[in-house]
Design a protein around this motif. Structure first.
Motif, PDB file in Angstrom:
ATOM      1  N   LEU A   1      39.913  49.103  42.492  1.00  0.00           N
ATOM      2  CA  LEU A   1      41.273  49.493  42.864  1.00  0.00           C
ATOM      3  C   LEU A   1      42.277  48.537  42.214  1.00  0.00           C
ATOM      4  O   LEU A   1      42.118  47.307  42.273  1.00  0.00           O
TER       5      LEU A   1
ATOM      6  N   ASP B   1      44.286  45.263  43.545  1.00  0.00           N
ATOM      7  CA  ASP B   1      43.609  43.963  43.625  1.00  0.00           C
ATOM      8  C   ASP B   1      43.247  43.544  42.207  1.00  0.00           C
ATOM      9  O   ASP B   1      42.435  44.184  41.550  1.00  0.00           O
TER      10      ASP B   1
ATOM     11  N   TYR C   1      44.005  46.446  55.685  1.00  0.00           N
ATOM     12  CA  TYR C   1      42.770  46.576  54.902  1.00  0.00           C
ATOM     13  C   TYR C   1      41.670  47.319  55.653  1.00  0.00           C
ATOM     14  O   TYR C   1      41.724  47.473  56.871  1.00  0.00           O
TER      15      TYR C   1
ATOM     16  N   GLU D   1      39.057  51.113  59.030  1.00  0.00           N
ATOM     17  CA  GLU D   1      40.226  51.154  58.148  1.00  0.00           C
ATOM     18  C   GLU D   1      41.472  50.718  58.914  1.00  0.00           C
ATOM     19  O   GLU D   1      41.796  51.259  59.965  1.00  0.00           O
ATOM     20  N   LYS D   2      42.130  49.721  58.404  1.00  0.00           N
ATOM     21  CA  LYS D   2      43.423  49.239  58.911  1.00  0.00           C
ATOM     22  C   LYS D   2      43.467  49.146  60.445  1.00  0.00           C
ATOM     23  O   LYS D   2      44.264  49.861  61.095  1.00  0.00           O
TER      24      LYS D   2
ATOM     25  N   CYS E   1      38.037  44.360  52.768  1.00  0.00           N
ATOM     26  CA  CYS E   1      37.636  44.972  51.488  1.00  0.00           C
ATOM     27  C   CYS E   1      38.797  44.811  50.520  1.00  0.00           C
ATOM     28  O   CYS E   1      39.937  45.173  50.837  1.00  0.00           O
ATOM     29  N   VAL E   2      38.508  44.260  49.372  1.00  0.00           N
ATOM     30  CA  VAL E   2      39.592  43.991  48.430  1.00  0.00           C
ATOM     31  C   VAL E   2      39.342  44.654  47.060  1.00  0.00           C
ATOM     32  O   VAL E   2      39.318  44.012  46.023  1.00  0.00           O
ATOM     33  N   GLY E   3      39.168  45.962  47.112  1.00  0.00           N
ATOM     34  CA  GLY E   3      39.241  46.748  45.882  1.00  0.00           C
ATOM     35  C   GLY E   3      38.075  46.664  44.918  1.00  0.00           C
ATOM     36  O   GLY E   3      38.205  47.065  43.764  1.00  0.00           O
TER      37      GLY E   3
ATOM     38  N   GLN F   1      39.744  58.774  54.081  1.00  0.00           N
ATOM     39  CA  GLN F   1      39.527  57.349  53.815  1.00  0.00           C
ATOM     40  C   GLN F   1      38.085  57.082  53.373  1.00  0.00           C
ATOM     41  O   GLN F   1      37.135  57.529  54.030  1.00  0.00           O
TER      42      GLN F   1
HETATM   43  C1  G1P Z   1      42.746  50.651  50.286  1.00  0.00           C
HETATM   44  C2  G1P Z   1      41.542  50.879  51.194  1.00  0.00           C
HETATM   45  C3  G1P Z   1      41.318  49.658  52.098  1.00  0.00           C
HETATM   46  C4  G1P Z   1      41.178  48.410  51.246  1.00  0.00           C
HETATM   47  C5  G1P Z   1      42.398  48.253  50.326  1.00  0.00           C
HETATM   48  C6  G1P Z   1      42.207  47.094  49.367  1.00  0.00           C
HETATM   49  O1  G1P Z   1      43.896  50.649  51.076  1.00  0.00           O
HETATM   50  O2  G1P Z   1      41.731  52.049  51.953  1.00  0.00           O
HETATM   51  O3  G1P Z   1      40.167  49.833  52.884  1.00  0.00           O
HETATM   52  O4  G1P Z   1      41.036  47.284  52.070  1.00  0.00           O
HETATM   53  O5  G1P Z   1      42.630  49.445  49.546  1.00  0.00           O
HETATM   54  O6  G1P Z   1      43.315  46.880  48.562  1.00  0.00           O
HETATM   55  P1  G1P Z   1      45.381  50.804  50.474  1.00  0.00           P
HETATM   56  O7  G1P Z   1      45.832  49.411  50.098  1.00  0.00           O
HETATM   57  O8  G1P Z   1      45.287  51.696  49.273  1.00  0.00           O
HETATM   58  O9  G1P Z   1      46.199  51.379  51.571  1.00  0.00           O
END
Ligand code: G1P
Length: 285
Positions: free
Chosen positions: A128, A131, A171, A191-192, A203-205, A229
């Protein structure tokens, strides 16, 4: 040997936290010094031995495709062979880039579903772009650390990092099965979480996902933020699959936030021979 050869990189968000620039430029093309975030993500993948990338784009993101076009009119009109352009050509020889279009931004889980044809029967990596992992001198860093773990024991791996408890609501947060070490099994993931996070390991991407994720994504209902999600699909997977969480080499910056983006820019500038002295002098002032 089990090897991860494919990476999926979803970039179809609207990037509203970086308005106004994201009005016309995709967030993943914002430069850290002079190089767009997406290029660093591909470099990280190449360093990990990955050979094929799928970039998931949304509306108005032809700029991402154009960036990697090294035969464009712009390039043809240049009066010499710039190293920077040659480097992009080299990168494209190291990793084959394809694109898929995500019509609506319906969440990370939905984005991953768009990778099914590209992935085929393989297990794969997911990166992602919010990150950014700076190599910090490591040859293999970020997703590469997780690829190495997968080579020993093929499984699900989630890249995690400790965050302050008051930031856990941003996160996917893992619930460790055993006491924490650099790589540990998890028993749940949320999630969050609004309150009572099961830990502060976020979780960091960076993810290694087994092919079975697609069957769990099919069963995943709409979750936080009205989106599908990935975290919820992973929580479903836990009934049958072993999922590890692990830290990785390199320094992680949240370039989805303005402060993280500025910090990443300074870190990269300090590492570059053409800027190192000047930036350090400036920072001393
Ligand atoms: C997404 C994921 C989340 C993760 C995060 C990391 O969230 O859903 O689980 O911890 O990326 O950057 P977002 O930041 O897109 O809302």
């Amino acid at each position: 040997m089990n090897k991860i050869k494919k990476v999926v990189i979803p970039v179809a968000g609207k990037g509203t936290r970086f308005l106004p620039i994201t009005k016309t430029i995709s967030k993943t093309l914002l430069p850290i010094v002079d190089t767009p975030v997406i290029q660093y993500l591909l470099e990280e993948s190449v360093a990990s031995g990955i050979k094929e990338a799928l970039i998931i784009i949304g509306y108005n993101q032809n700029d991402v495709i154009n960036y990697f076009n090294t035969e464009s009119t712009y390039v043809q009109k240049l009066n010499k062979d710039y190293e920077e352009i040659k480097y992009i050509k080299k990168l494209k020889n190291q990793i084959r880039i394809s694109y898929v279009f995500q019509e609506e931004a319906k969440g990370l889980g939905d984005a991953v579903k768009h990778a099914k044809a590209f992935v085929g029967q393989d297990d794969f990596a997911l990166i992602l772009g919010d990150d950014f992992v700076f190599s910090d001198g490591f040859k293999i860093y970020g997703i590469g650390s997780l690829c190495k773990l997968y080579e020993k024991i093929p499984s699900y791996y989630l890249g995690v990092h400790e965050v302050p408890y008051d930031k856990t609501f941003k996160y996917g947060i893992v619930d460790p099965e055993s006491s924490l070490s650099s790589c540990f099994k998890i028993k749940n993931i949320i999630e969050k979480p609004k309150d009572n996070p099961p830990s502060n390991m976020a979780c960091v991407g960076r993810y290694i996902l087994k092919n079975s994720i697609f069957s769990y994504l099919e069963k995943t209902k709409i979750g936080v933020g009205g989106e599908i999600q990935l975290t919820d699909a992973l929580a479903l997977a836990l009934a049958k699959e072993t999922i590890y969480a692990s830290e990785f080499a390199g320094t992680r910056y949240d370039v989805g936030s303005k402060i993280g983006y500025v910090e990443a820019t300074i870190a990269v500038a300090k590492s570059r021979s053409d800027l190192k002295e000047e930036i350090e002098q400036y920072l001393k002032q």
